[in-house]
Write a protein that holds these residues in place. Structure first.
Motif, mmCIF file in Angstrom:
data_model
loop_
_atom_site.group_PDB
_atom_site.id
_atom_site.type_symbol
_atom_site.label_atom_id
_atom_site.label_comp_id
_atom_site.label_asym_id
_atom_site.label_seq_id
_atom_site.Cartn_x
_atom_site.Cartn_y
_atom_site.Cartn_z
ATOM 1 N N ALA A 311 0.828 -1.210 0.000
ATOM 2 C CA ALA A 311 0.000 0.000 0.000
ATOM 3 C C ALA A 311 0.862 1.260 0.000
ATOM 4 O O ALA A 311 0.582 2.227 -0.720
ATOM 5 C CB ALA A 311 -0.926 -0.011 1.212
ATOM 6 N N LEU A 312 1.919 1.267 0.795
ATOM 7 C CA LEU A 312 2.785 2.449 0.862
ATOM 8 C C LEU A 312 3.494 2.703 -0.463
ATOM 9 O O LEU A 312 3.766 3.850 -0.830
ATOM 10 C CB LEU A 312 3.820 2.268 1.977
ATOM 11 N N ARG A 313 3.800 1.650 -1.184
ATOM 12 C CA ARG A 313 4.504 1.822 -2.463
ATOM 13 C C ARG A 313 3.583 2.273 -3.581
ATOM 14 O O ARG A 313 4.019 2.970 -4.502
ATOM 15 C CB ARG A 313 5.181 0.513 -2.868
ATOM 16 N N THR A 314 2.315 1.868 -3.533
ATOM 17 C CA THR A 314 1.418 2.118 -4.665
ATOM 18 C C THR A 314 0.463 3.283 -4.446
ATOM 19 O O THR A 314 -0.040 3.842 -5.419
ATOM 20 C CB THR A 314 0.600 0.853 -4.976
ATOM 21 N N ASP A 315 0.196 3.650 -3.183
ATOM 22 C CA ASP A 315 -0.706 4.767 -2.904
ATOM 23 C C ASP A 315 0.030 6.084 -3.158
ATOM 24 O O ASP A 315 1.106 6.332 -2.607
ATOM 25 C CB ASP A 315 -1.191 4.695 -1.450
ATOM 26 N N ARG A 316 -0.557 6.945 -3.974
ATOM 27 C CA ARG A 316 0.113 8.187 -4.355
ATOM 28 C C ARG A 316 0.409 9.092 -3.161
ATOM 29 O O ARG A 316 1.313 9.920 -3.212
ATOM 30 C CB ARG A 316 -0.740 8.950 -5.370
ATOM 31 N N ARG A 317 -0.350 8.946 -2.089
ATOM 32 C CA ARG A 317 -0.121 9.789 -0.914
ATOM 33 C C ARG A 317 1.195 9.466 -0.214
ATOM 34 O O ARG A 317 1.762 10.318 0.473
ATOM 35 C CB ARG A 317 -1.282 9.625 0.080
ATOM 36 N N PHE A 318 1.678 8.233 -0.387
ATOM 37 C CA PHE A 318 2.844 7.802 0.389
ATOM 38 C C PHE A 318 3.991 7.274 -0.471
ATOM 39 O O PHE A 318 5.081 7.021 0.041
ATOM 40 C CB PHE A 318 2.430 6.696 1.372
ATOM 41 N N PRO A 388 -6.103 2.200 8.390
ATOM 42 C CA PRO A 388 -4.869 2.751 8.966
ATOM 43 C C PRO A 388 -4.176 3.763 8.062
ATOM 44 O O PRO A 388 -3.460 4.641 8.545
ATOM 45 C CB PRO A 388 -4.000 1.512 9.189
ATOM 46 N N LEU A 389 -4.400 3.676 6.755
ATOM 47 C CA LEU A 389 -3.786 4.662 5.865
ATOM 48 C C LEU A 389 -4.357 6.056 6.103
ATOM 49 O O LEU A 389 -3.660 7.061 5.939
ATOM 50 C CB LEU A 389 -3.981 4.251 4.403
ATOM 51 N N VAL A 390 -5.635 6.129 6.490
ATOM 52 C CA VAL A 390 -6.232 7.427 6.813
ATOM 53 C C VAL A 390 -5.533 8.037 8.022
ATOM 54 O O VAL A 390 -5.190 9.226 8.039
ATOM 55 C CB VAL A 390 -7.743 7.273 7.074
ATOM 56 N N ALA A 391 -5.308 7.215 9.068
ATOM 57 C CA ALA A 391 -4.610 7.706 10.256
ATOM 58 C C ALA A 391 -3.200 8.150 9.916
ATOM 59 O O ALA A 391 -2.706 9.162 10.435
ATOM 60 C CB ALA A 391 -4.583 6.610 11.320
ATOM 61 N N LEU A 392 -2.549 7.411 9.026
ATOM 62 C CA LEU A 392 -1.195 7.777 8.635
ATOM 63 C C LEU A 392 -1.189 9.106 7.889
ATOM 64 O O LEU A 392 -0.321 9.957 8.112
ATOM 65 C CB LEU A 392 -0.602 6.668 7.761
ATOM 66 N N GLU A 393 -2.169 9.304 7.018
ATOM 67 C CA GLU A 393 -2.248 10.566 6.280
ATOM 68 C C GLU A 393 -2.446 11.742 7.231
ATOM 69 O O GLU A 393 -1.848 12.814 7.066
ATOM 70 C CB GLU A 393 -3.390 10.501 5.270
ATOM 71 N N GLN A 394 -3.279 11.538 8.252
ATOM 72 C CA GLN A 394 -3.506 12.596 9.230
ATOM 73 C C GLN A 394 -2.236 12.895 10.017
ATOM 74 O O GLN A 394 -1.926 14.053 10.312
ATOM 75 C CB GLN A 394 -4.638 12.190 10.171
ATOM 76 N N ALA A 395 -1.502 11.842 10.354
ATOM 77 C CA ALA A 395 -0.253 12.050 11.088
ATOM 78 C C ALA A 395 0.738 12.830 10.250
ATOM 79 O O ALA A 395 1.444 13.711 10.754
ATOM 80 C CB ALA A 395 0.334 10.700 11.494
#
Length: 410
Positions: A311-318, A388-395
Motif C-alpha cells: 500500500a505504501l509503495r502504490t498509494d500516491r499519498r505515500f 490505517p492509511l487514513v490515520a497515517l495521512e492525518q499524522a
C-alpha cells in the motif's frame, strides 16, 4: 526486428547459385525484400527487366535490410530475352497453368536440377513475374521448365519476395548439405547408468517416506513407469545433479533464513517476537549487527507488513516516502519516513508484556529524536488497509498532535 538474426562478424556464404530474374517489378520495396531473401540463402546475382519505378530505388535499399551488396551488383535489361540470353537452363515461376507442353516442377525438384546444372558449370536462371499478374505466355515460352508451388488453390498468389525465398531455400539446402547454422551445445556428458540408478534409488526412498507408491500391488508397475520417464530423457550428468537437488529440496521442505530461505507469515511473526524478547537492538557501534537484522526482517515480512508495504509503495499519498525495516540508530521500526520524521509500528494483538515494553522503549527513543510514531494494529491492516492509511495521512499532515507525540490506534 530487421537484421536481428544477422551476425556481421561471420563471412557470407560463398556459393555459385542461380540468377534471379525479376520481370518488370512494380514496387521498389518488393525488389528490396527479394534481395533480402536472396541474401538469406546465399544468392547474389540479381537481374531486373524494366523496373516500373526506375533504378536505383531508395525504397528497395530500405527494404533490403542490409542486402545492399546484392542491389549494388544488379544488372538491368530492357527485355526478358536479353536477361536470359546466357542461361543454359531457365525456370519460369507461375501460379497459373499456361497450357504449354513443358515439364512442371515443384521447388524441391527444381532445386535438384539447378544444383546439378550449376555443378556442371551451367548458368541457371529463375524468372519471377510482375506482382499484379505474373509472367506472360511468351515469357514462359522462353523457359525450359515451369516451377509452381504447392499452395492453397483457392489462394495461390505469393508475394514476390516469398516466391524468391522459397526457391532460394530449396537450393540452399542442397548446396549446403542441409547443414544447420548451429546446434545444441553439449554442456555435460550423458549420465552413466550408475548415476541414474543412484538418483532413482534416492527418489524411490523419498517417495516411500510419503507412501506415494501404493497400492502395493501396483508398486512395481509404477516404478517401471517412473524409470522410463527418466531414461527417455537421456539426461546428462548435470541434469542428474539438478534433479537430485530438486528431490532433496522438496524432501527437506521449506528452508529457514539461516539457510537462505524465506519464512511464511506466521513464522515471520514468531521471529519478531523472538527478537523482541531477546533484545532486538545492538549497541551503537555494532551497526553491522543491526543492518543484518534489518535484512533478515525485510526478507521475512509478516502478512500485515507485506500488505502495508504494498500500500505504501502504490498509494500516491505515500509512494516513495517510506522505507521498510531500515535501522534508525540501533532500532528497526517496521516502516520509517526520514523526510517526514514518521515511524510506523505494526502491533500484534497477542504480543507479550516483554514485547510491549520493548516497543514502548523504542517509541520513547524515537520520539526523543523528533519522530512521530504511528502504532497500527496488524489485524486492521490485514482486514482493511485503507483504515490505517487514513490515520497515517492525518499524522503526516500534523493533524493528530504536535511533533513528538505518538499517534496510536491500539
Amino acid at each position: 526486428m530487421s537484421g536481428s538474426g544477422t551476425d556481421k562478424s561471420k563471412a557470407k556464404a560463398d556459393l555459385t547459385g542461380p540468377v534471379v530474374i525479376l520481370v518488370e517489378p512494380q514496387l521498389g520495396e518488393n525488389i528490396g525484400m527479394c534481395a533480402r531473401a536472396m541474401g538469406n540463402f546465399g544468392l547474389t546475382r540479381l537481374r531486373i527487366v524494366k523496373p516500373r519505378d526506375g533504378w536505383p530505388n531508395v525504397h528497395a535499399r530500405r527494404a533490403a535490410s542490409g542486402a545492399d551488396y546484392i542491389l549494388d551488383a544488379v544488372e538491368l535489361f530492357e527485355t526478358v530475352e536479353q536477361a536470359v540470353a546466357g542461361c543454359s537452363l531457365l525456370f519460369a515461376t507461375t501460379a497459373r497453368a499456361h497450357d504449354q507442353a513443358k515439364p512442371v516442377r515443384a521447388p524441391e525438384e527444381a532445386a535438384r536440377e539447378i544444383f546439378a546444372e550449376v555443378g556442371q558449370g551451367g548458368e541457371v536462371g529463375i524468372m519471377f513475374g510482375r506482382e499484379r499478374y505474373g509472367l506472360e505466355n511468351d515469357e514462359v515460352a522462353l523457359a525450359n521448365r515451369i516451377v509452381t508451388f504447392p499452395v492453397n488453390p483457392g489462394f495461390a498468389s505469393l508475394n514476390l519476395a516469398q516466391a524468391v525465398l522459397l526457391m532460394g531455400y530449396e537450393w540452399f539446402k542442397l548446396a549446403t548439405a542441409n547443414a544447420l547454422p548451429f546446434a545444441m551445445p553439449e554442456r555435460s556428458e550423458r549420465a552413466s547408468q550408475h548415476q541414474m540408478q543412484a538418483f532413482f534409488d534416492n527418489l524411490v526412498g523419498e517417495l516411500d517416506k510419503v507412501e506415494f507408491l501404493r497400492p502395493a500391488e501396483k508398486r512395481d508397475t509404477m516404478l517401471v513407469n517412473l524409470r522410463n520417464i527418466f531414461t527417455r530423457m537421456e539426461p546428462t550428468k548435470q541434469d542428474m545433479h539438478t534433479l537430485h537437488g530438486v528431490v532433496m529440496a522438496i524432501a527437506e521442505g521449506r528452508k529457514g533464513p539461516a539457510k537462505g530461505g524465506v519464512l511464511d507469515g506466521e513464522q515471520a511473526t514468531r521471529l519478531r517476537a523472538l527478537l523482541a524478547e531477546h533484545g532486538q537492538g545492538a549497541l551503537p557501534h555494532e551497526s553491522g549487527t543491526v543492518r543484518g537484522l534489518a535484512r533478515l526482517l525485510r526478507r521475512n515480512p509478516t502478512d500485515a507488513e507485506r500488505i502495508m508495504w504494498q500500500a505504501l509503495r502504490t498509494d500516491r499519498r505515500f509512494a516513495g516516502q517510506f522505507k521498510r525495516q531500515t535501522p534508525v540508530g540501533r532500532h528497526i521500526p517496521d516502516f520509517v519516513s526520514f523526510a517526514q520524521r514518521i515511524a510506523i509500528e505494526l502491533i500484534n494483538p497477542d504480543e507479550t508484556d516483554v514485547i510491549r515494553t520493548d516497543r514502548a522503549s523504542r517509541q520513547t527513543w524515537l520520539e526523543e529524536r523528533g519522530y512521530r510514531v504511528v502504532a497500527i494494529v496488524a489485524d486492521e491492516v490485514t482486514g482493511d488497509v485503507g483504515v490505517p492509511l487514513v490515520a497515517l495521512e492525518q499524522a503526516m499532515a500534523g493533524a493528530q498532535g504536535a511533533s513528538g507525540e505518538g499517534v496510536s490506534r491500539e
